[in-house]
Design a protein around this motif. Structure first.
Motif, PDB file in Angstrom:
ATOM      1  N   VAL A  89     -28.619  31.074  -5.679  1.00  8.15           N
ATOM      2  CA  VAL A  89     -29.532  32.176  -5.536  1.00  8.15           C
ATOM      3  C   VAL A  89     -31.212  31.398  -5.590  1.00  8.15           C
ATOM      4  N   VAL A  90     -31.734  31.891  -4.425  1.00 10.47           N
ATOM      5  CA  VAL A  90     -33.281  31.249  -4.236  1.00 10.47           C
ATOM      6  C   VAL A  90     -33.989  31.576  -5.548  1.00 10.47           C
ATOM      7  N   PRO A  91     -34.744  30.861  -5.932  1.00  6.44           N
ATOM      8  CA  PRO A  91     -35.655  31.219  -6.914  1.00  6.44           C
ATOM      9  C   PRO A  91     -36.957  32.177  -6.745  1.00  6.44           C
ATOM     10  N   SER A  92     -37.025  32.585  -5.784  1.00  7.53           N
ATOM     11  CA  SER A  92     -38.049  33.218  -5.250  1.00  7.53           C
ATOM     12  C   SER A  92     -37.696  34.782  -5.237  1.00  7.53           C
ATOM     13  N   VAL A 132     -40.884  38.839   6.327  1.00 11.30           N
ATOM     14  CA  VAL A 132     -40.388  38.528   4.830  1.00 11.30           C
ATOM     15  C   VAL A 132     -41.147  37.531   4.212  1.00 11.30           C
ATOM     16  N   ARG A 133     -41.798  37.732   2.996  1.00 10.30           N
ATOM     17  CA  ARG A 133     -42.379  36.964   2.099  1.00 10.30           C
ATOM     18  C   ARG A 133     -42.277  36.939   0.667  1.00 10.30           C
ATOM     19  N   GLU A 134     -42.609  36.082   0.029  1.00 12.88           N
ATOM     20  CA  GLU A 134     -42.281  35.978  -1.539  1.00 12.88           C
ATOM     21  C   GLU A 134     -43.235  37.080  -1.927  1.00 12.88           C
ATOM     22  N   THR A 135     -42.860  37.621  -3.009  1.00 11.24           N
ATOM     23  CA  THR A 135     -43.863  38.296  -3.591  1.00 11.24           C
ATOM     24  C   THR A 135     -43.733  38.125  -5.180  1.00 11.24           C
ATOM     25  N   TRP A 136     -44.923  38.379  -6.075  1.00 11.09           N
ATOM     26  CA  TRP A 136     -44.858  37.857  -7.372  1.00 11.09           C
ATOM     27  C   TRP A 136     -44.380  38.888  -8.184  1.00 11.09           C
ATOM     28  N   LEU A 186     -29.936  35.025  -1.385  1.00  8.86           N
ATOM     29  CA  LEU A 186     -28.880  33.878  -1.571  1.00  8.86           C
ATOM     30  C   LEU A 186     -28.774  33.246  -0.331  1.00  8.86           C
ATOM     31  N   TYR A 187     -28.420  31.623  -0.383  1.00  4.93           N
ATOM     32  CA  TYR A 187     -28.899  30.907   0.864  1.00  4.93           C
ATOM     33  C   TYR A 187     -27.446  29.892   0.764  1.00  4.93           C
ATOM     34  N   GLY A 188     -26.763  29.768   1.765  1.00  5.55           N
ATOM     35  CA  GLY A 188     -25.853  28.978   2.020  1.00  5.55           C
ATOM     36  C   GLY A 188     -26.313  27.514   2.084  1.00  5.55           C
ATOM     37  N   GLU A 189     -25.325  26.591   1.578  1.00 10.64           N
ATOM     38  CA  GLU A 189     -25.474  25.124   1.750  1.00 10.64           C
ATOM     39  C   GLU A 189     -25.621  24.771   3.201  1.00 10.64           C
ATOM     40  N   ALA A 190     -26.960  24.167   3.160  1.00 15.58           N
ATOM     41  CA  ALA A 190     -27.515  23.391   4.481  1.00 15.58           C
ATOM     42  C   ALA A 190     -26.244  22.607   5.104  1.00 15.58           C
ATOM     43  N   GLY A 233     -28.186  29.469 -10.934  1.00 12.20           N
ATOM     44  CA  GLY A 233     -29.121  28.621 -11.774  1.00 12.20           C
ATOM     45  C   GLY A 233     -30.301  29.213 -11.837  1.00 12.20           C
ATOM     46  N   HIS A 234     -30.654  30.029 -10.699  1.00 12.28           N
ATOM     47  CA  HIS A 234     -32.178  30.462 -10.464  1.00 12.28           C
ATOM     48  C   HIS A 234     -32.205  31.908 -10.933  1.00 12.28           C
ATOM     49  N   LEU A 235     -31.203  32.413 -11.133  1.00 14.42           N
ATOM     50  CA  LEU A 235     -31.040  34.003 -11.342  1.00 14.42           C
ATOM     51  C   LEU A 235     -31.748  34.216 -12.760  1.00 14.42           C
ATOM     52  N   ARG A 236     -32.681  34.914 -12.655  1.00 14.38           N
ATOM     53  CA  ARG A 236     -33.764  35.250 -13.620  1.00 14.38           C
ATOM     54  C   ARG A 236     -32.868  36.577 -14.440  1.00 14.38           C
ATOM     55  N   PRO A 237     -32.787  36.707 -15.943  1.00 13.20           N
ATOM     56  CA  PRO A 237     -32.247  37.890 -16.525  1.00 13.20           C
ATOM     57  C   PRO A 237     -32.861  39.239 -16.003  1.00 13.20           C
ATOM     58  N   ALA A 238     -32.016  40.214 -16.020  1.00 11.15           N
ATOM     59  CA  ALA A 238     -32.869  41.334 -15.685  1.00 11.15           C
ATOM     60  C   ALA A 238     -34.055  41.733 -16.749  1.00 11.15           C
ATOM     61  N   GLY A 239     -35.114  42.270 -16.058  1.00 12.59           N
ATOM     62  CA  GLY A 239     -36.314  42.482 -16.754  1.00 12.59           C
ATOM     63  C   GLY A 239     -37.210  41.306 -17.157  1.00 12.59           C
ATOM     64  N   ALA A 240     -36.918  40.083 -16.549  1.00 13.07           N
ATOM     65  CA  ALA A 240     -37.650  39.164 -16.757  1.00 13.07           C
ATOM     66  C   ALA A 240     -38.693  39.005 -15.591  1.00 13.07           C
TER      67      ALA A 240
END
Length: 131
Positions: free
Chosen positions: A11-14, A45-49, A60-64, A124-131
């Motif tokens: 899981v991508v942290p963005s 496609v861009r990161e959003t706050w 979701l990103y596969g292993e390079a 590991g980078h998945l935020r809990p819902a509502g966070a």
């Protein structure tokens, strides 16, 4: 027919936004992750706050380098189970792997679907819902 090998995804942290700019050929800023230019305009496609408005996507990103470009069915092995579960996706492919975006409210379900299909997902980078 044999199914493609199970993949390791993270899981991508963005959090991402997907925009359509119908009259643009290039964005006015350099805050983008992926661009696709088509006759209908530019898709960005861009990161959003975290507080950003609009539809939000989790990546979701596969292993390079987990497989070569000549291995068929790798993307289908990911998007197929998600489609069967009725989960929308937006995909940006790179030379090394695919960035598969799913709507933020469905990320927990998407992870479960992918794991049930035999993939390993690092949340590991998945935020809990509502966070």
């Amino acid at each position: 027919m044999s199914s493609p090998a199970a993949q390791r995804l993270g899981v991508v942290p963005s959090v991402f936004a997907v925009e359509h700019l119908p009259h643009a050929t290039f964005p006015e800023d350099d805050e983008w992750i992926a661009l696709v230019r088509a006759p209908e305009g530019l898709t960005v496609v861009r990161e959003t706050w975290p507080s950003g408005s609009g539809e939000r996507w989790i990546g979701l990103y596969g292993e390079a380098n987990a497989h070569g470009l000549d291995v068929p069915g790798m993307l289908a092995a990911i998007v197929g189970p998600l489609a069967e579960a009725g989960i929308s996706v937006f995909v940006a492919s790179t030379f090394h792997a695919d960035l598969v975006l799913v709507p933020e409210p469905r990320i927990t379900e998407a992870v479960a679907v992918l794991e049930n299909a035999g993939h390993r997902v690092d949340t590991g980078h998945l935020r809990p819902a509502g966070a």
